[in-house]
Write an enzyme that holds these catalytic residues in place. Structure first.
Site, mmCIF file in Angstrom:
data_model
loop_
_atom_site.group_PDB
_atom_site.id
_atom_site.type_symbol
_atom_site.label_atom_id
_atom_site.label_comp_id
_atom_site.label_asym_id
_atom_site.label_seq_id
_atom_site.Cartn_x
_atom_site.Cartn_y
_atom_site.Cartn_z
ATOM 1 N N SER A 1 55.669 32.061 28.894
ATOM 2 C CA SER A 1 54.373 32.736 28.907
ATOM 3 C C SER A 1 53.297 31.883 28.253
ATOM 4 O O SER A 1 53.558 31.128 27.308
ATOM 5 C CB SER A 1 54.465 34.081 28.164
ATOM 6 O OG SER A 1 55.338 34.962 28.819
ATOM 7 N N LYS B 1 55.803 47.071 22.497
ATOM 8 C CA LYS B 1 54.370 46.937 22.767
ATOM 9 C C LYS B 1 54.040 47.359 24.194
ATOM 10 O O LYS B 1 53.044 48.050 24.443
ATOM 11 C CB LYS B 1 53.942 45.483 22.526
ATOM 12 C CG LYS B 1 52.434 45.291 22.378
ATOM 13 C CD LYS B 1 52.138 43.895 21.875
ATOM 14 C CE LYS B 1 50.660 43.741 21.564
ATOM 15 N NZ LYS B 1 50.352 42.412 20.991
ATOM 16 N N ASP B 2 54.890 46.939 25.145
ATOM 17 C CA ASP B 2 54.694 47.349 26.535
ATOM 18 C C ASP B 2 54.890 48.854 26.696
ATOM 19 O O ASP B 2 54.217 49.488 27.525
ATOM 20 C CB ASP B 2 55.659 46.603 27.460
ATOM 21 C CG ASP B 2 55.277 45.143 27.649
ATOM 22 O OD1 ASP B 2 54.082 44.830 27.514
ATOM 23 O OD2 ASP B 2 56.163 44.311 27.927
ATOM 24 N N GLU C 1 37.563 51.337 50.598
ATOM 25 C CA GLU C 1 37.894 51.804 49.261
ATOM 26 C C GLU C 1 37.182 50.938 48.221
ATOM 27 O O GLU C 1 36.867 49.773 48.461
ATOM 28 C CB GLU C 1 39.410 51.750 49.040
ATOM 29 C CG GLU C 1 40.176 52.845 49.767
ATOM 30 C CD GLU C 1 40.112 54.182 49.042
ATOM 31 O OE1 GLU C 1 38.998 54.750 48.948
ATOM 32 O OE2 GLU C 1 41.150 54.648 48.579
#
Length: 431
Positions: free
Chosen positions: A223, A247-248, A291
């Site tokens: 990451s 955390k997620d 949309e």
């Protein structure tokens, strides 16, 4: 990326040992999203949106599969079958609203995910493939959402299909045959509805496959992080579980609260009321719009109102609309700055804020009537959008003087390191 200090999976029971020898799925999960996956310790909540996008995709697939059991892709009964889902199927109203609003929340999450990548330059080496696969997912999402919008077979569904497929008619020589091939005729009807339904059902699984590649590509370099500094030592990382699963989980809770608030209290807020009118080829709506999540690109499409020599305005608009997405594929090579994070690039940060405001303005203009002053503002906003990526960004990357970077991720979190050991540096608290 497998760091030398990453923990290895150790089965603890006879059953898990037996399973690990024959199908090491727990080992794969442990190394991919568990304690065996070291992640930079300084990730903020903007890094939650990748997981939220996966949750949103899951919601779309589950609700879509169940609704497909009750939907009839026939021009005579498609609208009625949609109403049947809403009125007669047990919890059908919730499934339909969850699917419709889930698409909007999916795009909200993905747009934030993309702009996080833009701000922290997550597209730079060695993460170009992650960025490119992410854009492929975005394109597949747009195609899936467009075809899904056609399926209720309301007024906006029909005329949206006619307008968007009509864009291919602007291509010289082959445009009209392509348009007829897409629709299976000269106008949206049974053939178009059937093939749109088939592709709308198929593409989410294609998206899921590309998501797997996206995650796989992410695990090779690891990451990115808010400093843009690569991991150098064990103290720069923490295990994904339990730190980032917790955390997620919190981020997911906030997401579900917002999603359920719209789902139960304002389910039609993000839709168009004309789509509750059955499709009528003989009655054109006064104001045809897609949309909301297509509005920035729709504004770019409508910004071209005059021909350029022998090139008609319609073709210029179509080319510009597709180019506005395709140029993002070249970002890793347009931005040549050695510094990734916008936190250390003050000039870049200023123009990034302008870009965000510009895209929001394009979104507003895309939903506005095709009249002045909206058309002129669309032209100005479209011009800045392309100038930002093709002119401003390359110039900034050459002339900007970034702020000093921290030596390591640990230093950016805890303070300067006075010395290093095999287990990581001895740290002085930040003053």
């Amino acid at each position: 990326m497998s760091f030398s200090w990453a923990k290895h999976y150790e089965p603890k029971s006879d059953l898990t040992k037996w399973l690990d020898e024959r199908l090491p799925l727990p080992r794969l999960v442990y190394g991919a999203i568990g304690g065996g996956y070291p992640v930079p310790r300084n990730l903020n909540y903007f890094w939650n949106f990748g997981v939220l996008a996966g949750i949103a995709l899951t919601i779309q697939i589950v609700t879509g599969i169940i609704m497909a059991m009750h939907y009839a892709p026939n021009a005579l009964v498609a609208f009625d079958s949609t109403e049947h889902i809403m009125r007669d199927v047990n919890w059908g109203w919730m499934l339909r609203y969850a699917h419709a609003n889930g698409a909007s929340f999916f795009f909200i999450v993905v747009y934030i995910h993309i702009f996080r990548g833009l701000y922290f330059s997550s597209y730079k080496a060695p993460r170009e493939m992650i960025w490119l696969l992410g854009l492929v997912i975005f394109l597949l999402m747009m195609a899936t959402a467009f075809m899904g919008y056609v399926l209720p077979w309301g007024q906006m569904s029909f005329w949206g299909a006619k307008v968007i497929t009509g864009l291919f008619g602007a291509i010289p020589l082959v445009g009209e045959p392509i348009q007829q091939w897409l629709l299976g005729g000269f106008a949206p009807d049974n053939a178009a509805l059937n093939r749109f339904f088939s592709l709308h059902y198929l593409l989410p699984f294609v998206i899921a496959g590309v998501v797997i590649l996206h995650i796989w590509a992410l695990h090779i370099p690891g990451s990115s992080n808010p400093t843009g500094v690569e991991v150098k030592q064990e103290s720069d990382t923490v295990p994904f579980h339990p730190y980032y699963t917790a955390k997620d989980g919190f981020g997911l809770g906030v997401f579900l609260i917002l999603f359920c608030s719209v789902l139960f209290f304002a389910p039609n807020a993000l839709g168009h009321p004309d789509n509750y009118i059955p499709a009528n080829p003989l009655s054109t709506p006064a104001h045809i719009v897609p949309e909301w999540y297509f509005w920035p690109f729709y504004a770019i499409l409508r910004a071209f109102t005059f021909d350029f020599f022998i090139v008609p305005a319609k073709l210029l608009g179509v080319l510009a609309m597709f180019a506005s997405i395709l140029l993002l594929f070249f970002l890793p090579w347009l931005d040549r700055s050695p510094v990734r994070s916008g936190n250390y690039r003050p000039l870049f940060r200023t123009f990034f804020i302008i870009l965000v405001l510009d895209v929001l303005l394009l979104g507003y203009l895309g939903g506005a009537p095709a009249e002045e002053p909206y058309v002129m503002l669309s032209q100005l906003a479209s011009a800045y959008y392309f100038a930002h990526f093709l002119i401003i960004l390359p110039i900034i990357s050459k002339i900007e003087k970034p702020k000093p970077l921290p030596f390591s991720i640990t230093e950016s979190v805890l303070g300067k390191a006075s010395s290093g050991t095999a287990g990581g540096p001895v740290l002085q608290p930040a003053e």
